[in-house]
Design an enzyme around this catalytic site. Sequence first.
Site, mmCIF file in Angstrom:
data_model
loop_
_atom_site.group_PDB
_atom_site.id
_atom_site.type_symbol
_atom_site.label_atom_id
_atom_site.label_comp_id
_atom_site.label_asym_id
_atom_site.label_seq_id
_atom_site.Cartn_x
_atom_site.Cartn_y
_atom_site.Cartn_z
ATOM 1 N N LYS A 6 -16.630 -23.381 19.298
ATOM 2 C CA LYS A 6 -15.423 -23.092 17.272
ATOM 3 C C LYS A 6 -14.056 -22.589 18.550
ATOM 4 O O LYS A 6 -12.879 -22.387 18.808
ATOM 5 C CB LYS A 6 -15.719 -22.666 16.840
ATOM 6 C CG LYS A 6 -16.760 -23.413 15.652
ATOM 7 C CD LYS A 6 -16.830 -22.953 15.206
ATOM 8 C CE LYS A 6 -18.010 -21.086 14.977
ATOM 9 N NZ LYS A 6 -18.860 -21.418 15.329
ATOM 10 N N ARG A 43 -19.336 -17.088 5.997
ATOM 11 C CA ARG A 43 -20.321 -17.257 7.064
ATOM 12 C C ARG A 43 -21.399 -17.503 5.684
ATOM 13 O O ARG A 43 -22.665 -17.792 5.990
ATOM 14 C CB ARG A 43 -20.447 -16.489 7.708
ATOM 15 C CG ARG A 43 -20.945 -17.138 9.403
ATOM 16 C CD ARG A 43 -21.215 -16.193 9.993
ATOM 17 N NE ARG A 43 -21.353 -15.464 11.092
ATOM 18 C CZ ARG A 43 -20.837 -16.008 12.646
ATOM 19 N NH1 ARG A 43 -19.201 -15.942 12.678
ATOM 20 N NH2 ARG A 43 -20.987 -16.213 13.949
ATOM 21 N N ARG A 49 -22.802 -18.852 28.468
ATOM 22 C CA ARG A 49 -21.820 -18.147 28.507
ATOM 23 C C ARG A 49 -22.018 -16.968 28.918
ATOM 24 O O ARG A 49 -21.641 -16.017 28.998
ATOM 25 C CB ARG A 49 -21.738 -17.969 27.201
ATOM 26 C CG ARG A 49 -19.737 -17.553 26.959
ATOM 27 C CD ARG A 49 -19.701 -17.921 25.386
ATOM 28 N NE ARG A 49 -20.636 -17.586 24.342
ATOM 29 C CZ ARG A 49 -20.672 -17.749 22.539
ATOM 30 N NH1 ARG A 49 -19.471 -17.906 22.384
ATOM 31 N NH2 ARG A 49 -21.446 -16.638 21.961
ATOM 32 N N ARG A 96 -21.276 -10.958 27.032
ATOM 33 C CA ARG A 96 -21.536 -10.880 26.056
ATOM 34 C C ARG A 96 -22.848 -10.215 25.412
ATOM 35 O O ARG A 96 -23.661 -11.012 25.769
ATOM 36 C CB ARG A 96 -20.702 -11.658 25.163
ATOM 37 C CG ARG A 96 -20.161 -11.528 24.270
ATOM 38 C CD ARG A 96 -19.608 -12.875 23.048
ATOM 39 N NE ARG A 96 -20.282 -12.795 21.733
ATOM 40 C CZ ARG A 96 -19.876 -13.682 20.632
ATOM 41 N NH1 ARG A 96 -18.477 -14.436 20.793
ATOM 42 N NH2 ARG A 96 -20.733 -13.833 20.511
ATOM 43 N N ARG A 129 -29.215 -15.755 15.605
ATOM 44 C CA ARG A 129 -27.600 -16.008 15.459
ATOM 45 C C ARG A 129 -28.436 -17.393 14.811
ATOM 46 O O ARG A 129 -27.731 -17.783 14.165
ATOM 47 C CB ARG A 129 -26.950 -15.765 16.268
ATOM 48 C CG ARG A 129 -26.313 -14.191 16.709
ATOM 49 C CD ARG A 129 -25.893 -14.878 17.851
ATOM 50 N NE ARG A 129 -24.346 -15.169 18.078
ATOM 51 C CZ ARG A 129 -24.110 -15.594 19.854
ATOM 52 N NH1 ARG A 129 -25.437 -15.048 20.472
ATOM 53 N NH2 ARG A 129 -23.400 -16.058 19.978
#
Length: 193
Positions: free
Chosen positions: A15, A90, A129, A135, A146
């Site tokens: 996204k 969300r 990632r 992160r 998540r």
Amino acid sequence: MPLNVLLLGPQGAGKGTQAKRIAAAYGIPHVATGDMLRAAIAEGSDVGTRVKSVVESGQLVPDDLMIDLIRARIAAEDTDAGFILDGFPRTTAQAEALDTMFGDIGRNFSVVFALQLGDQVAIERLLLRGELEGRVDDNPEAIAKRLAAYHRETEPLVEYYRTRGNFVTIPADRTEGEVFDELQEVLEQAAVV
Ligand code: ADP
């Protein structure tokens, strides 16, 4: 006509990557609630301090706080030509609040995209990632939380928006360029309407 775009889809679907490309191609701001929260945390602002542990553990920030944040953001002048929303809404409560805000300011989504990606590929992408970008929430436990929150709270919004028209499903298990080409084909039609 402003170009108001929503990107729905699970973590790892791309996204953020696609939203940045759309923002650049159409000259509209990329409104990414995750980026806004991470910036607040890095700044050590009031909001940042309140949300830090929730964001870093992979849970959802309370709806009221998110709704206030988005209300202020989409009232800013740089959204006059539209915006691309990534990471909000969300939950159903957030989607309903956004409907009310849109009613108040006379806006609607030009297009709602639902990027589709299976959990296995999503997990692989997020772990990679995590290694590349560091992160804090790209670790196995936070990723699992998540994705669970996505399926429980956010996936129902696919049906919420599907019934309203201007809704397009996009398979996301392809290259960045392939996904972008397909988004752009749809946006070319939306941008001229
Ligand atoms: P991802 O979709 O990969 O989890 P984001 O950058 O969109 O990454 O969001 C990071 C975190 O910020 C989320 O896990 C959550 O804690 C918080 N967050 C972002 N947007 C929202 C939202 N609309 N409602 C609640 N929490 C949110």
